[in-house]
Design a protein around this motif. Structure first.
Motif, mmCIF file in Angstrom:
data_model
loop_
_atom_site.group_PDB
_atom_site.id
_atom_site.type_symbol
_atom_site.label_atom_id
_atom_site.label_comp_id
_atom_site.label_asym_id
_atom_site.label_seq_id
_atom_site.Cartn_x
_atom_site.Cartn_y
_atom_site.Cartn_z
ATOM 1 N N ASP A 191 -41.007 32.471 86.400
ATOM 2 C CA ASP A 191 -40.099 33.295 85.609
ATOM 3 C C ASP A 191 -39.168 34.057 86.535
ATOM 4 O O ASP A 191 -39.608 34.654 87.523
ATOM 5 C CB ASP A 191 -40.889 34.282 84.741
ATOM 6 N N CYS A 192 -37.875 34.017 86.232
ATOM 7 C CA CYS A 192 -36.878 34.758 86.995
ATOM 8 C C CYS A 192 -35.735 35.096 86.057
ATOM 9 O O CYS A 192 -35.277 34.242 85.300
ATOM 10 C CB CYS A 192 -36.378 33.925 88.171
ATOM 11 N N ARG A 193 -35.281 36.337 86.118
ATOM 12 C CA ARG A 193 -34.192 36.749 85.240
ATOM 13 C C ARG A 193 -33.448 37.923 85.859
ATOM 14 O O ARG A 193 -33.966 38.610 86.734
ATOM 15 C CB ARG A 193 -34.708 37.151 83.874
ATOM 16 N N VAL A 194 -32.240 38.135 85.374
ATOM 17 C CA VAL A 194 -31.505 39.336 85.735
ATOM 18 C C VAL A 194 -32.002 40.440 84.812
ATOM 19 O O VAL A 194 -31.874 40.353 83.591
ATOM 20 C CB VAL A 194 -29.983 39.129 85.599
ATOM 21 N N ALA A 195 -32.604 41.458 85.402
ATOM 22 C CA ALA A 195 -33.173 42.558 84.622
ATOM 23 C C ALA A 195 -32.132 43.616 84.291
ATOM 24 O O ALA A 195 -32.188 44.236 83.233
ATOM 25 C CB ALA A 195 -34.341 43.194 85.383
ATOM 26 N N SER A 196 -31.175 43.823 85.202
ATOM 27 C CA SER A 196 -30.145 44.831 84.942
ATOM 28 C C SER A 196 -28.958 44.612 85.863
ATOM 29 O O SER A 196 -29.058 43.915 86.878
ATOM 30 C CB SER A 196 -30.707 46.244 85.154
ATOM 31 N N ALA A 197 -27.855 45.219 85.486
ATOM 32 C CA ALA A 197 -26.655 45.209 86.323
ATOM 33 C C ALA A 197 -25.940 46.537 86.118
ATOM 34 O O ALA A 197 -25.837 47.023 84.996
ATOM 35 C CB ALA A 197 -25.740 44.043 85.949
ATOM 36 N N ARG A 198 -25.498 47.121 87.205
ATOM 37 C CA ARG A 198 -24.718 48.354 87.105
ATOM 38 C C ARG A 198 -23.495 48.226 88.004
ATOM 39 O O ARG A 198 -23.511 47.515 89.001
ATOM 40 C CB ARG A 198 -25.553 49.584 87.414
ATOM 41 N N PHE A 199 -22.442 48.927 87.629
ATOM 42 C CA PHE A 199 -21.150 48.745 88.281
ATOM 43 C C PHE A 199 -20.609 50.098 88.709
ATOM 44 O O PHE A 199 -20.604 51.040 87.924
ATOM 45 C CB PHE A 199 -20.189 48.033 87.331
ATOM 46 N N VAL B 244 -24.486 46.186 91.333
ATOM 47 C CA VAL B 244 -25.865 45.975 91.757
ATOM 48 C C VAL B 244 -26.573 45.223 90.644
ATOM 49 O O VAL B 244 -26.717 45.738 89.532
ATOM 50 C CB VAL B 244 -26.595 47.300 92.064
ATOM 51 N N VAL B 245 -26.971 43.991 90.940
ATOM 52 C CA VAL B 245 -27.673 43.140 89.990
ATOM 53 C C VAL B 245 -29.139 43.104 90.421
ATOM 54 O O VAL B 245 -29.435 42.726 91.562
ATOM 55 C CB VAL B 245 -27.081 41.716 89.971
ATOM 56 N N THR B 246 -30.040 43.503 89.535
ATOM 57 C CA THR B 246 -31.462 43.498 89.856
ATOM 58 C C THR B 246 -32.128 42.280 89.243
ATOM 59 O O THR B 246 -32.053 42.066 88.036
ATOM 60 C CB THR B 246 -32.148 44.789 89.360
ATOM 61 N N VAL B 247 -32.757 41.499 90.107
ATOM 62 C CA VAL B 247 -33.474 40.295 89.713
ATOM 63 C C VAL B 247 -34.949 40.646 89.596
ATOM 64 O O VAL B 247 -35.500 41.360 90.436
ATOM 65 C CB VAL B 247 -33.266 39.167 90.753
ATOM 66 N N ASN B 248 -35.583 40.143 88.536
ATOM 67 C CA ASN B 248 -37.001 40.378 88.263
ATOM 68 C C ASN B 248 -37.661 39.012 88.162
ATOM 69 O O ASN B 248 -37.266 38.207 87.311
ATOM 70 C CB ASN B 248 -37.130 41.168 86.960
ATOM 71 N N ALA B 249 -38.633 38.722 89.026
ATOM 72 C CA ALA B 249 -39.244 37.393 89.046
ATOM 73 C C ALA B 249 -40.754 37.474 89.207
ATOM 74 O O ALA B 249 -41.265 38.411 89.815
ATOM 75 C CB ALA B 249 -38.659 36.555 90.174
ATOM 76 N N VAL B 250 -41.425 36.481 88.667
ATOM 77 C CA VAL B 250 -42.852 36.295 88.912
ATOM 78 C C VAL B 250 -42.974 35.160 89.914
ATOM 79 O O VAL B 250 -42.416 34.085 89.701
ATOM 80 C CB VAL B 250 -43.618 35.967 87.614
ATOM 81 N N VAL B 251 -43.665 35.431 91.008
ATOM 82 C CA VAL B 251 -43.858 34.428 92.056
ATOM 83 C C VAL B 251 -45.361 34.225 92.232
ATOM 84 O O VAL B 251 -46.114 35.196 92.367
ATOM 85 C CB VAL B 251 -43.215 34.871 93.381
ATOM 86 N N GLU B 252 -45.768 32.968 92.207
ATOM 87 C CA GLU B 252 -47.185 32.629 92.344
ATOM 88 C C GLU B 252 -47.426 31.830 93.603
ATOM 89 O O GLU B 252 -46.664 30.926 93.927
ATOM 90 C CB GLU B 252 -47.662 31.821 91.138
ATOM 91 N N GLU B 253 -48.481 32.191 94.298
ATOM 92 C CA GLU B 253 -48.915 31.434 95.470
ATOM 93 C C GLU B 253 -50.089 30.562 95.073
ATOM 94 O O GLU B 253 -50.976 31.007 94.346
ATOM 95 C CB GLU B 253 -49.360 32.394 96.572
ATOM 96 N N ALA B 254 -50.090 29.321 95.555
ATOM 97 C CA ALA B 254 -51.188 28.410 95.219
ATOM 98 C C ALA B 254 -52.403 28.717 96.054
ATOM 99 O O ALA B 254 -52.370 29.291 97.072
ATOM 100 C CB ALA B 254 -50.758 26.974 95.453
#
Length: 136
Positions: free
Chosen positions: A106-114, A126-136
Motif C-alpha cells: 500500500d502506498c498513497r499520497v496522504a497530504s499535500a501543502r503549498f 510538500v507532498v507526504t507519502v504514506n506506505a506500508v512496507v513488508e520485509e519477507a
C-alpha cells in the motif's frame, strides 16, 4: 535493504518513469540531496519516518512516511499543485521496490501543502507519502 530505502527507491523510479511527472520536472531534478538552492523545478526526497505497525509478531511490517519537496519558480502555487497532482496519479498504481524480500502492498499520497518561499519568486510544496512496507 531497509524499508525506508526500498520505498524511496521505488517512489523515485516511479516518478522518473511517469510522463505526467517528467513533463513538469526533468528526471535529473528528482533527487535526494541536502543542499540549497535546489534546482527549479525539482522534487527533493526529504524527511521520513518509519513506524512499526505492531500488527505482526514477526515485526516485518513498517509504515513509512516520506516527504517530497516540490520547488518551482513561479509567482503562484498553481505549478506546485499541478505537480502534486501528477505525483498523486503516479503513485496510485502498486509500487515494485526492486529488492528481493521487500513488498509495498500500500502506498498513497496522504497530504499535500503549498507554501510561498520567502524569496518571493518560488513556490514550495510538500507532498507526504504514506506506505506500508513488508520485509519477507
Amino acid at each position: 535493504m531497509t524499508p525506508e530505502v526500498a520505498l524511496q527507491t521505488a517512489v523515485r523510479a516511479r516518478l522518473i518513469a511517469t510522463p505526467g511527472v517528467i513533463a513538469l520536472v526533468p528526471s535529473a531534478n528528482i533527487l535526494d540531496r541536502n543542499e540549497r538552492p535546489n534546482p527549479r523545478p525539482s522534487i527533493i526526497i526529504g524527511e521520513g519516518q518509519a513506524v512499526d505497525e505492531g500488527d505482526t509478531i514477526a515485526r516485518t511490517r513498517v509504515r513509512v512516511y516520506m516527504d517530497l519537496h516540490i520547488w518551482i519558480e513561479e509567482p503562484s502555487t498553481a505549478g506546485s499543485k499541478a505537480l502534486a497532482g501528477a505525483i498523486r496519479t503516479a503513485l496510485r498504481a502498486r509500487l515494485v521496490p526492486g529488492y528481493a524480500g521487500i513488498h509495498i502492498p500500500d502506498c498513497r499520497v496522504a497530504s499535500a501543502r503549498f507554501l510561498r518561499d520567502p524569496d518571493g519568486k518560488t513556490s514550495h510544496g510538500v507532498v507526504t507519502v504514506n506506505a506500508v512496507v513488508e520485509e519477507a
